[in-house]
Write an enzyme that holds these catalytic residues in place. Structure first.
Site, short mmCIF file in Angstrom:
data_model
loop_
_atom_site.label_atom_id
_atom_site.label_comp_id
_atom_site.label_asym_id
_atom_site.label_seq_id
_atom_site.Cartn_x
_atom_site.Cartn_y
_atom_site.Cartn_z
N ASP A 1 -2.91 -4.05 -44.71
CA ASP A 1 -3.72 -5.27 -44.56
C ASP A 1 -3.85 -5.65 -43.08
OD1 ASP A 1 -3.95 -5.48 -47.37
OD2 ASP A 1 -1.96 -6.39 -47.46
N HIS B 1 0.41 -8.68 -51.25
CA HIS B 1 -0.50 -7.55 -51.08
C HIS B 1 -1.38 -7.35 -52.31
CE1 HIS B 1 -2.21 -3.76 -49.93
NE2 HIS B 1 -1.72 -3.19 -51.02
P1 NAI Z 1 -1.60 9.86 -56.00
O1 NAI Z 1 -1.78 9.89 -57.47
O2 NAI Z 1 -2.51 10.68 -55.15
O3 NAI Z 1 -0.11 10.29 -55.64
C1 NAI Z 1 1.00 9.76 -56.28
C2 NAI Z 1 2.07 10.82 -56.30
O4 NAI Z 1 3.21 10.27 -56.95
C3 NAI Z 1 1.65 12.10 -57.08
O5 NAI Z 1 1.84 13.24 -56.27
C4 NAI Z 1 2.59 12.09 -58.28
O6 NAI Z 1 2.98 13.41 -58.69
C5 NAI Z 1 3.78 11.32 -57.70
N1 NAI Z 1 4.66 10.79 -58.73
C6 NAI Z 1 4.36 10.23 -59.92
N2 NAI Z 1 5.48 9.89 -60.56
C7 NAI Z 1 6.52 10.22 -59.75
C8 NAI Z 1 7.92 10.12 -59.86
N3 NAI Z 1 8.50 9.60 -60.94
N4 NAI Z 1 8.67 10.57 -58.85
C9 NAI Z 1 8.11 11.11 -57.76
N5 NAI Z 1 6.79 11.24 -57.59
C10 NAI Z 1 6.00 10.80 -58.57
O7 NAI Z 1 -1.64 8.32 -55.56
P2 NAI Z 1 -1.77 7.73 -54.08
O8 NAI Z 1 -3.19 7.55 -53.75
O9 NAI Z 1 -0.90 8.52 -53.18
O10 NAI Z 1 -1.16 6.25 -54.31
C11 NAI Z 1 0.20 6.07 -54.59
C12 NAI Z 1 0.52 4.59 -54.78
O11 NAI Z 1 0.29 3.88 -53.57
C13 NAI Z 1 -0.32 3.89 -55.84
O12 NAI Z 1 0.51 3.06 -56.62
C14 NAI Z 1 -1.28 3.05 -55.04
O13 NAI Z 1 -1.74 1.93 -55.74
C15 NAI Z 1 -0.41 2.67 -53.88
N6 NAI Z 1 -1.12 2.17 -52.71
C16 NAI Z 1 -0.54 1.17 -51.99
C17 NAI Z 1 -1.14 0.64 -50.89
C18 NAI Z 1 -0.46 -0.44 -50.10
O14 NAI Z 1 -1.10 -1.02 -49.21
N7 NAI Z 1 0.80 -0.75 -50.34
C19 NAI Z 1 -2.47 1.11 -50.44
C20 NAI Z 1 -2.97 2.20 -51.22
C21 NAI Z 1 -2.33 2.69 -52.33
#
Ligand code: NAI
Length: 315
Positions: free
Chosen positions: A146, A173
């Site tokens: 942000d 957030h």
């Molecule tokens: P993605 O689906 O591309 O990657 C998530 C990864 O987590 C995958 O490789 C999956 O295999 C892995 N995963 C799932 N369960 C798991 C477990 N139990 N142990 C280890 N790894 C596991 O998703 P992306 O785009 O990387 O987003 C990840 C998270 O980040 C989402 O929850 C998203 O909403 C959040 N996010 C947070 C933001 C922030 O500002 N804090 C900004 C953008 C996204």
């Protein structure tokens, strides 16, 4: 990095491989079976950071001796979804990963990227408490994206370099809990009230802007990896004793507005050392803060209630 093979996890790990201090060890874990391959790929980059990759049952091995754990594991939004819609899936993932941190590296600083951050961080606190290792100074919600977005949008608005802009973003957030304090920006007086409102709303909805532009292929990954790495590297600097390093983060930090609140924290050798007061705000910003309080309380309560249920079912 837990969730290291994902859309955020891979570029985040790459930035860390390129920027961690020489002699650091970078450990990647993801349920995706190709995670050791991501580590092999990164290991060919010539920096003095040793990379290893783990999957499956090897989570405890991945966490051995970790000082900082960054967690982007979970599912991301698709168009039409709010961050809250992710809660049920991501909450169990966070509870399990954080319990493992508590047992293997109880002193690690844990930085949670997984949404909904407003709820996953209080949930993590409850899991750490149940293991008897909770230290609020070592638990962070990563809301720094942000700040990056605000800096970018404000620099464009004022026609100045991104490097010269600092925008505090407090609250939480998601949606209206994201409160950019544009009144703190040099040049604020030049921006009309209407533009202030429009910019604030754009910052609040910037995540959705990316979700819609990616049309079903996920949410922010590259900008989030940049924000997550900037954040984690600051935590590392603090642990290494560098003075005066700060960033905005969602922490349990004694705010009058809400128990967990995004605010400027100063990093130190034991995690975040202290919170910096955000000072005087405009009437518009105060109305946003007042409006966010009940939403934050609801989000926090959701995390706490989930933790209670999860802990009773997963002894
Ligand atoms: P993605 O689906 O591309 O990657 C998530 C990864 O987590 C995958 O490789 C999956 O295999 C892995 N995963 C799932 N369960 C798991 C477990 N139990 N142990 C280890 N790894 C596991 O998703 P992306 O785009 O990387 O987003 C990840 C998270 O980040 C989402 O929850 C998203 O909403 C959040 N996010 C947070 C933001 C922030 O500002 N804090 C900004 C953008 C996204």
């Amino acid at each position: 990095v837990l969730g290291a093979a994902g859309g955020i996890g891979q570029p985040l790990s790459m930035i860390l491989k390129n920027n961690l201090p020489a002699g650091s060890k970078l450990s990647l874990y993801d349920v995706a079976p190709f995670t050791p391959g991501v580590a092999t790929d990164l290991s060919h980059i010539p920096t003095d950071v040793e990379v290893s990759g783990f999957t499956g049952d090897d989570l405890p091995k991945a966490l051995e001796c970790c000082d900082v754990v960054v967690i982007p594991a979970g599912v991301a939004r698709k168009p039409g979804m709010t961050r809250d819609d992710l809660f049920n899936i991501n909450a169990s993932i966070i509870a399990n990963l954080v319990r493992n941190c508590a047992r293997v590296c109880p002193k690690a600083c844990i930085c949670i990227i997984t949404n909904p951050v407003n709820s996953t961080v209080p949930l993590a606190a409850e899991v750490l408490k149940s293991e008897g290792v909770y230290d609020k100074h070592r638990l962070f919600g990563v809301s720094a994206l942000d700040v990056l977005r605000s800096e970018t949008f404000l620099a464009a608005e004022l026609g100045i370099s991104n490097q010269r802009i600092l925008v505090p973003v407090i609250g939480g957030h998601s949606g209206t809990t994201i409160i950019p304090l544009l009144s703190k920006v040099i040049g604020y007086e030049q921006i009309s009230e209407d533009r202030i409102k429009a910019l604030t709303e754009r910052i609040q909805n910037a995540g959705t802007e990316v979700v819609e532009a990616k049309a079903g292929a996920g949410s922010a990954t590259l900008s989030m990896a940049t924000a997550g790495a900037r954040f984690a590297l600051k935590v590392v600097k603090g642990l290494m004793g560098e003075p005066g390093v700060n960033e905005y983060s969602y922490v349990e930090g004694g705010s009058k507005v809400s128990s967990f609140f995004a605010q400027s924290v100063v990093f130190g050798v034991n995690g975040w050392e202290r919170v910096l007061d955000y000072g005087k705000v405009s009437a518009y910003e105060q109305s946003l803060i007042d409006g966010a309080a009940s939403q934050l309380a609801t989000n926090i309560n959701k995390g706490v209630e989930f933790a209670k249920k999860w802990l009773s079912e997963n002894k």
